[in-house]
Scaffold this motif. Structure first.
Motif, PDB file in Angstrom:
ATOM      1  N   ALA A   1       0.789  -1.213  -0.069  1.00  0.00           N
ATOM      2  CA  ALA A   1      -0.051   0.067   0.127  1.00  0.00           C
ATOM      3  C   ALA A   1       0.735   1.070   0.158  1.00  0.00           C
ATOM      4  O   ALA A   1       0.588   2.331  -0.506  1.00  0.00           O
ATOM      5  CB  ALA A   1      -0.905  -0.050   1.087  1.00  0.00           C
ATOM      6  N   GLY A   2       2.022   1.229   0.593  1.00  0.00           N
ATOM      7  CA  GLY A   2       3.012   2.132   0.627  1.00  0.00           C
ATOM      8  C   GLY A   2       2.329   3.129   1.912  1.00  0.00           C
ATOM      9  O   GLY A   2       1.077   3.127   2.131  1.00  0.00           O
ATOM     10  N   ASP A   3       3.209   4.154   2.368  1.00  0.00           N
ATOM     11  CA  ASP A   3       2.856   4.842   3.664  1.00  0.00           C
ATOM     12  C   ASP A   3       2.376   6.197   3.243  1.00  0.00           C
ATOM     13  O   ASP A   3       1.767   7.080   4.187  1.00  0.00           O
ATOM     14  CB  ASP A   3       3.819   4.852   4.539  1.00  0.00           C
ATOM     15  CG  ASP A   3       5.026   5.481   3.810  1.00  0.00           C
ATOM     16  OD1 ASP A   3       6.050   5.745   4.793  1.00  0.00           O
ATOM     17  OD2 ASP A   3       5.242   5.675   2.656  1.00  0.00           O
ATOM     18  N   ASN A   4       2.379   6.720   1.982  1.00  0.00           N
ATOM     19  CA  ASN A   4       1.939   8.300   1.581  1.00  0.00           C
ATOM     20  C   ASN A   4       1.184   8.324   0.569  1.00  0.00           C
ATOM     21  O   ASN A   4       1.651   8.749  -0.610  1.00  0.00           O
ATOM     22  CB  ASN A   4       3.331   8.776   1.461  1.00  0.00           C
ATOM     23  CG  ASN A   4       4.110   8.272   0.373  1.00  0.00           C
ATOM     24  OD1 ASN A   4       4.125   7.203   0.118  1.00  0.00           O
ATOM     25  ND2 ASN A   4       5.126   9.062  -0.059  1.00  0.00           N
ATOM     26  N   ASN A   5      -0.002   7.611   0.591  1.00  0.00           N
ATOM     27  CA  ASN A   5      -0.999   7.930  -0.387  1.00  0.00           C
ATOM     28  C   ASN A   5      -1.566   9.195  -0.480  1.00  0.00           C
ATOM     29  O   ASN A   5      -2.770   9.474   0.044  1.00  0.00           O
ATOM     30  CB  ASN A   5      -2.111   6.907  -0.154  1.00  0.00           C
ATOM     31  CG  ASN A   5      -1.402   5.422  -0.582  1.00  0.00           C
ATOM     32  OD1 ASN A   5      -0.790   5.315  -1.776  1.00  0.00           O
ATOM     33  ND2 ASN A   5      -2.049   4.444   0.077  1.00  0.00           N
ATOM     34  N   GLU A   6      -0.686  10.229  -0.996  1.00  0.00           N
ATOM     35  CA  GLU A   6      -1.418  11.544  -1.297  1.00  0.00           C
ATOM     36  C   GLU A   6      -1.672  12.110   0.166  1.00  0.00           C
ATOM     37  O   GLU A   6      -2.901  12.277   0.391  1.00  0.00           O
ATOM     38  CB  GLU A   6      -2.107  11.537  -2.483  1.00  0.00           C
ATOM     39  CG  GLU A   6      -2.184  12.857  -3.318  1.00  0.00           C
ATOM     40  CD  GLU A   6      -2.729  12.896  -4.659  1.00  0.00           C
ATOM     41  OE1 GLU A   6      -2.869  13.573  -5.146  1.00  0.00           O
ATOM     42  OE2 GLU A   6      -3.239  11.686  -4.828  1.00  0.00           O
TER      43      GLU A   6
END
Lengths: 241, 233
Positions: free
Chosen positions: A236-241
């Motif tokens: 998912a990643g940690d910095n979705n905008e």
């Protein structure tokens, strides 16, 4: 003579060793290679981009241009004369026709999507390998597509129907040979390419199409895997905008 | 009975079945065929209530109204400038959108923007035929002088900017460079030559690692090690 066993010991419904990878050409917007044994096809997709000369532009949708090219050293026989030929022109055209039904270019009026298929090594079945590579490259380029296209050649060697003929089978001396390249949209089962070189009966052709679709479904799984493998462990990643 | 066949953030290829049944709605990047919702492009599956959407992973820039982009002057005509937008279509910068100065009829337009010059502009309008109008009137829109240009995938731009600009401001602090990220995937960097190169490396690293978790932390470590600047929280 009866064709009992294939010349390279494959099963009659077995394709040559397949290898596929996506994202092999950095500068292209989408790229892939697809290998059937010793037939290697690289495809690079550029676009949608500006189309010139202007009279080619279509204001209602984007157009697709395909270019099939065998490299001079690619053949197992004589050197291939570089540049276009009557044959490459035909194959470029049928490739574009095979790919167009899945592409939705309505969003890109007046523009062009260029597909370049280069073959550094060939040994029969080059147009089908090219279509497989091109369909993966188009998906990699992020274009709107209904489906992928999977392609394989099925043929008749003497009395047997075989999948993915190699060069030795295509030039089998002891009996009649037919080579039928076909391309399929795997999810709908619709055929986008069907050509024939040689002679088969109506019943044989029906069987050929059945075998081809089955082989195409296997190829589709390989294409799908290659596309997904380009993005390993996509978390998912940690910095979705 | 609704039946979603994919998980959130799954990578799907064109033609893959995302959901069966009529309870779900086909969102962006998907289409309905009979009872099924299928993927219309390569992307990440995203389930948003009843809608099934696809987040694109690759592709060219698609111009949208309101985007701030970096563009380059490719031609000058009577009524303004034609600029390249790093997409399939070029945009038009008309005289009235370019400057509030009074421009005399037949004046030399190169004194405002000359061929090959870059600028930060905002898209005013995009028509169905993809005719694009850009403007230079707005906060932060200006001509770019010096520096270097870097091209990245437009779909990685949100990663480079980060939450509320956290990523790009971190790079700015570490390198003391001026950085402008256009929505069209062009990045302008200006600063000390070796620092500019560090920015390029940092942005390339973000592009490559954008799918890994702990991205901000990794980039922070990378920048601290390379620039020697201690970055706070």
């Amino acid at each position: 003579m009866v064709y009992k066993k294939r010349l390279d010991n494959r099963g009659f419904d077995e394709a040559r060793k397949i290898e596929a990878k996506v994202g092999v050409i950095k500068k292209a917007d989408g790229s892939a290679y697809f290998k059937f044994g010793n037939t290697w096809a690289y495809a690079a997709v550029y676009g949608p981009r500006n189309l010139f000369p202007r009279f080619l532009q279509d204001p209602s949708k984007g157009i697709l241009r395909c270019n099939y090219n065998m490299m001079p050293f690619s053949s197992s026989e004589d050197r291939v004369r570089p540049g276009g030929s009557r044959r490459s022109k035909e194959i470029s055209r049928v490739t574009a026709h095979a790919l167009l039904p899945v592409l939705n270019l309505d969003e890109y009026p007046n523009s062009v999507v260029d597909v370049f298929i280069e073959l550094p090594e060939t040994e029969a079945g080059s147009r089908t390998a090219g279509i497989n590579a091109a369909s993966m490259a188009l998906a990699d380029a992020g274009l709107l597509m209904k489906d992928l296209v999977s392609s394989v050649s099925v043929g008749r060697v003497d009395d047997k129907l075989v999948v993915d003929l190699d060069y030795a089978e295509e030039s089998y001396p002891d009996g009649p040979v037919a080579d039928i390249p076909l391309a399929v949209m795997p999810n709908s089962g619709k055929i986008t390419l069907l050509q024939m070189d040689g002679l088969v009966s109506k019943e044989q052709l029906k069987e050929v199409i059945k075998m081809g679709k089955k082989a195409c479904n296997q190829i589709y799984e390989i294409q799908k895997k290659a596309l997904k493998d380009k993005y390993p462990k996509h978390s998912a990643g940690d910095n979705n905008e | 009975m609704s039946n979603v066949l994919v998980n959130e953030k799954d990578i799907v290829v064109p033609g893959e079945t995302l959901a069966e049944g009529m309870d779900n709605l086909p969102g962006e990047g998907t289409y309905r065929q009979g009872e099924k919702i299928l993927a219309g492009r390569l992307g990440l599956a995203h389930i948003d209530g009843r809608a099934v959407k696809l987040i694109p992973l690759s592709g060219k820039y698609n111009p949208k109204r309101g985007d701030t982009i970096i563009c380059k002057v490719t031609d000058i005509n009577f009524s303004g400038w034609r600029v390249d937008t790093n997409s399939a279509y070029s945009a038009m910068l008309s005289m009235k959108d370019a400057t509030s100065d009074y421009i005399q009829k037949g004046a030399d337009l190169t004194q405002y923007y000359s061929l090959g010059e870059y600028m930060v502009a905002s898209i005013v309008n995009v028509t169905s035929q993809k005719l694009i109008d850009v403007t230079m009137k707005g906060p932060g829109l200006h001509k770019l002088k010096g520096g270097r240009m870097l091209e990245v995938s437009p779909y990685k731009v949100p990663r480079i900017i980060g939450k509320q600009g956290s990523m790009v401001s971190m790079i700015k602090t570490a390198t003391n460079c001026r950085i402008i990220v256009g929505q069209n995937g062009l990045v302008w960097i200006q600063g000390e030559p070796d620092k500019e190169l560090l920015v390029v490396r940092a942005i390339k690293k973000i592009e490559e690692d954008s799918h890994l978790s702990g991205l901000t932390e990794n980039i922070k470590k990378f920048l601290e090690a390379e620039s020697g600047v201690k970055l706070g929280e």
